[in-house]
Design an enzyme around this catalytic site. Structure first.
Site, short mmCIF file in Angstrom:
data_model
loop_
_atom_site.label_atom_id
_atom_site.label_comp_id
_atom_site.label_asym_id
_atom_site.label_seq_id
_atom_site.Cartn_x
_atom_site.Cartn_y
_atom_site.Cartn_z
CB ILE A 161 -2.50 10.80 0.78
CG1 ILE A 161 -3.28 9.60 1.36
CG2 ILE A 161 -1.06 10.40 0.47
CD1 ILE A 161 -3.57 8.48 0.37
NE ARG A 241 -6.36 3.62 -7.52
CZ ARG A 241 -5.94 3.39 -6.28
NH1 ARG A 241 -4.70 3.69 -5.94
NH2 ARG A 241 -6.75 2.82 -5.40
CD GLU A 270 -0.97 -0.15 -10.64
OE1 GLU A 270 -1.47 -0.94 -9.83
OE2 GLU A 270 -0.76 1.04 -10.41
CG HIS A 288 -0.34 0.09 -6.37
ND1 HIS A 288 -1.39 0.25 -7.25
CD2 HIS A 288 -0.68 0.79 -5.26
CE1 HIS A 288 -2.33 1.01 -6.69
NE2 HIS A 288 -1.92 1.35 -5.48
CB ILE A 289 4.59 -1.14 -2.04
CG1 ILE A 289 5.72 -0.23 -2.54
CG2 ILE A 289 4.68 -2.52 -2.69
CD1 ILE A 289 7.12 -0.71 -2.12
N GLY A 290 2.22 1.68 -1.79
CA GLY A 290 2.00 2.87 -0.96
C GLY A 290 1.50 2.55 0.44
#
Ligand code: GLV
Ligand code: GLV
Length: 333
Positions: A161, A241, A270, A288-290
């Site tokens: 990534i 993270r 989270e 948290h929508i990566g």
């Protein structure tokens, strides 16, 4: 069919592709119908009653649970990160663990860029401003932000990534610095990126993007002292993270103007978010929508299912995290 007599539990409704692939192979699939995570007790029943499970990154598959696994042989994490899995225990018990690398790389790198631009150009604050009917005409000094062209991007953790993030930076005409646990990367060097130590990266970057996995070594990698190395004009982006960054220290640095802005998709605890972050206009917060694109989630579901079928067909799953499980496996592949 290879899956005959096998039962797979999916701990939450995910993209339907997983069920399709498994059922086509004759596997019986049960999905948690509730829009909530399973309780420990419910997970405890799954490890007795199913051969495999597809689980979420928010579920802790720990030693206590794995040691109860009388039937479960495969855990397919619906994520690339697997800090929620106890890898050593699973290996010792001969349980195969899998993740979903590659298929979410573009989605996550794209979201990191969305956060980078949002943080640099007040995209979220500007939207709130217009909705609140505060836009009274073009203003020469309204929402001045930071340009990216010619600036330095620091990629912390140039894995898949991080490398995809850097690749896009070439088009935006940025200089690129990076760290990588396993040493310099030919792919990164091909983008003209420079391999540096973390402290140099933090001192010199205008944008710092976090992509390292969470391990005992990377917890609070970006701590209070290291945040102090960053330029006051710098912007930090985290789509990896949450616990890699000390969130309290980050909120302090932002509140005190020691950093310009932040774009966060992940949090230390989270779904809790450090309350001070809510009060800071220069922070963009996402839930948290990566990997949350149709393309990535469908491919993740398919890959999780294919990993399970690999196991049922007597092969080491294609994206197995702990191939050494084989040494301890009862089925002796
Ligand atoms: C998402 O955070 C993932 O690890 O896939
Ligand atoms: C890390 O999750 C990576 O694939 O780069």
């Amino acid at each position: 069919m290879s899956g005959m007599g096998k039962r797979v539990a999916i701990t939450r409704r995910i993209h339907e592709r997983a069920r399709e692939v498994l059922e086509a192979a004759g596997v019986e699939v049960w999905t948690n119908p509730e829009p909530r995570p399973l309780t420990r007790e419910e997970l405890g029943r799954i490890v007795h009653n199913f051969d495999a499970m597809i689980c979420l990154l928010s579920e802790r598959i720990d030693r206590e649970l794995l040691e109860q696994a009388s039937r479960l042989r495969v855990v397919a994490n619906y994520a690339v990160g697997y800090d929620n899995l106890d890898v050593d225990t699973a290996t010792r018990l001969g349980i195969a663990l899998t993740n979903t690398p590659d298929v979410l790389t573009n989605a996550t790198a794209e979201l990191a860029w969305a956060l980078l631009f949002a943080a640099a150009r007040h995209v979220a604050a500007g939207d709130r401003f217009v909705r609140e009917k505060r836009f009274h005409g073009w203003d020469p000094l309204l929402f001045l932000g930071h340009e990216v062209a010619g600036k330095t991007l620091g990629v912390v953790g140039a894995g898949r990534i991080g490398t995809a993030m850097a690749k896009r930076a070439v088009g935006f005409e940025m200089k690129i610095l990076y760290t990588k646990r396993s040493g310099p990367s030919p792919q990164m060097e091909a983008f003209g990126a420079r391999y540096v130590g973390l402290e140099e990266l933090l001192r010199e970057s205008d944008f710092v993007s976090i992509h390292t996995p969470l391990t005992p070594d990377t917890r609070h990698l970006i701590d209070r002292e290291r945040l102090r190395l960053m330029k006051p004009s710098a912007i930090i982006i985290n789509t990896g993270r949450g616990p890699v960054v000390d969130e309290t220290a980050l909120a302090e640095a932002l509140a005190e103007g020691r950093l310009a802005a932040a774009g966060l998709d992940v949090y230390e605890n989270e779904p809790a978010v450090e309350p001070r972050l809510f009060t800071l206009p220069n922070v963009v917060l996402l839930p948290h929508i990566g990997s949350a694109t149709y393309e990535a989630r469908s491919a993740m579901a398919e890959l999780a299912a294919l990993n399970i079928l690999d196991y049922f067909e007597g092969r080491v799953p294609r994206t197995c995290i702990n191939p050494e499980y084989v040494k301890f496996s009862r089925s002796g592949i």
